[in-house]
Scaffold this motif. Structure first.
Motif, PDB file in Angstrom:
ATOM      1  N   SER A  38       0.821  -1.200   0.000  1.00 28.10           N
ATOM      2  CA  SER A  38       0.000   0.000   0.000  1.00 28.10           C
ATOM      3  C   SER A  38       0.868   1.268   0.000  1.00 28.10           C
ATOM      4  O   SER A  38       0.532   2.256  -0.620  1.00 28.10           O
ATOM      5  CB  SER A  38      -0.937   0.023   1.201  1.00 28.10           C
ATOM      6  N   SER A  39       2.012   1.249   0.703  1.00 31.38           N
ATOM      7  CA  SER A  39       2.887   2.418   0.699  1.00 31.38           C
ATOM      8  C   SER A  39       3.652   2.534  -0.608  1.00 31.38           C
ATOM      9  O   SER A  39       4.001   3.612  -1.036  1.00 31.38           O
ATOM     10  CB  SER A  39       3.854   2.368   1.887  1.00 31.38           C
ATOM     11  N   GLN A  40       3.921   1.391  -1.284  1.00 27.74           N
ATOM     12  CA  GLN A  40       4.655   1.438  -2.549  1.00 27.74           C
ATOM     13  C   GLN A  40       3.736   1.820  -3.704  1.00 27.74           C
ATOM     14  O   GLN A  40       4.183   2.312  -4.707  1.00 27.74           O
ATOM     15  CB  GLN A  40       5.308   0.087  -2.829  1.00 27.74           C
ATOM     16  N   SER A  41       2.480   1.651  -3.572  1.00 26.00           N
ATOM     17  CA  SER A  41       1.568   1.940  -4.669  1.00 26.00           C
ATOM     18  C   SER A  41       1.193   3.428  -4.742  1.00 26.00           C
ATOM     19  O   SER A  41       0.640   3.849  -5.729  1.00 26.00           O
ATOM     20  CB  SER A  41       0.311   1.083  -4.543  1.00 26.00           C
ATOM     21  N   THR A  42       1.497   4.212  -3.680  1.00 25.69           N
ATOM     22  CA  THR A  42       1.190   5.641  -3.738  1.00 25.69           C
ATOM     23  C   THR A  42       2.139   6.320  -4.709  1.00 25.69           C
ATOM     24  O   THR A  42       3.326   5.987  -4.763  1.00 25.69           O
ATOM     25  CB  THR A  42       1.326   6.293  -2.353  1.00 25.69           C
ATOM     26  N   PRO A  43       1.645   7.272  -5.461  1.00 27.06           N
ATOM     27  CA  PRO A  43       2.522   7.929  -6.441  1.00 27.06           C
ATOM     28  C   PRO A  43       3.550   8.805  -5.714  1.00 27.06           C
ATOM     29  O   PRO A  43       3.281   9.368  -4.663  1.00 27.06           O
ATOM     30  CB  PRO A  43       1.575   8.781  -7.274  1.00 27.06           C
ATOM     31  N   PRO A  44       4.731   8.910  -6.274  1.00 25.86           N
ATOM     32  CA  PRO A  44       5.759   9.749  -5.648  1.00 25.86           C
ATOM     33  C   PRO A  44       5.340  11.219  -5.740  1.00 25.86           C
ATOM     34  O   PRO A  44       4.527  11.595  -6.589  1.00 25.86           O
ATOM     35  CB  PRO A  44       7.009   9.476  -6.469  1.00 25.86           C
ATOM     36  N   PRO A  45       5.883  12.065  -4.863  1.00 26.78           N
ATOM     37  CA  PRO A  45       5.509  13.488  -4.902  1.00 26.78           C
ATOM     38  C   PRO A  45       5.973  14.116  -6.211  1.00 26.78           C
ATOM     39  O   PRO A  45       6.951  13.677  -6.818  1.00 26.78           O
ATOM     40  CB  PRO A  45       6.257  14.087  -3.710  1.00 26.78           C
ATOM     41  N   PRO A  46       5.261  15.138  -6.677  1.00 24.49           N
ATOM     42  CA  PRO A  46       5.667  15.773  -7.942  1.00 24.49           C
ATOM     43  C   PRO A  46       7.046  16.425  -7.788  1.00 24.49           C
ATOM     44  O   PRO A  46       7.429  16.842  -6.703  1.00 24.49           O
ATOM     45  CB  PRO A  46       4.591  16.833  -8.181  1.00 24.49           C
ATOM     46  N   PRO A  47       7.791  16.507  -8.863  1.00 22.70           N
ATOM     47  CA  PRO A  47       9.140  17.082  -8.772  1.00 22.70           C
ATOM     48  C   PRO A  47       9.066  18.582  -8.475  1.00 22.70           C
ATOM     49  O   PRO A  47       8.075  19.239  -8.774  1.00 22.70           O
ATOM     50  CB  PRO A  47       9.742  16.836 -10.151  1.00 22.70           C
TER      51      PRO A  47
END
Length: 174
Positions: A38-47
């Motif tokens: 569940s933590s790996q499926s969240t999208p990374p923050p925008p650059p």
């Protein structure tokens, strides 16, 4: 499917990458612990955007202020050229003894254009009139009351100079 290089629009952090399988450090999944998917499926923050793009609303304001300051400085330097006309008039007037008094000008009035009047050349005063004037000045110096010793010394020196001018055969012109 091959494990070739992947092109990311947002580069993941080291913690988000899948660890490579190694013989000695492979963790054994424990079924009793909750899954980390569940933590790996969240999208990374925008650059982060560049400074110029983050504050793009300030660029027009900065350019407008810069233009206004430039126009102000340009207009201010244009007004300073009026002083050359007074110098030309002063050069055309023949040199004669003229006493001028310097008037201190406050800095606040410098923004107002100063009108320079040409120097008026008066007729030279005759020697007998100058002697009468020196005598009158001497009488005025005698009537003044000095407040301290230094002022008295200054007045005495001025009276001595006036007496020399009165007694002289010819009065020097300044």
């Amino acid at each position: 499917m091959s494990d070739g290089p992947k092109l990311y629009t947002n580069k993941p952090k080291k913690g988000q990458l899948k660890p490579k399988a190694k013989d000695y450090s492979t963790p054994v999944p424990n079924p009793s612990t909750p899954k980390m998917e569940s933590s790996q499926s969240t999208p990374p923050p925008p650059p982060k955007e560049s400074f110029a793009r983050r504050y793009k609303f300030l660029w027009p304001l900065l350019l407008t202020v810069n233009l206004a300051v430039g126009a102000y400085l340009f207009m201010r330097t244009g007004n300073k050229d009026t002083g050359t006309e007074a110098e030309e008039v002063a050069q055309e007037v023949p040199s004669a003894p003229v006493e001028s008094t310097a008037v201190p000008v406050p800095e606040k009035t410098l923004a107002v254009p100063i009108v320079v009047e040409p120097i008026k050349v008066h007729k030279p005063i005759q020697e007998n009139e100058q002697r009468q004037l020196f005598k009158w000045m001497l009488e005025e110096k005698r009537n003044t009351k000095p407040e301290n010793a230094s002022e008295k010394k200054c007045i005495d020196e001025e009276k001595a100079i006036l007496k020399q001018f009165i007694r002289a055969k010819s009065i020097p012109t300044f």
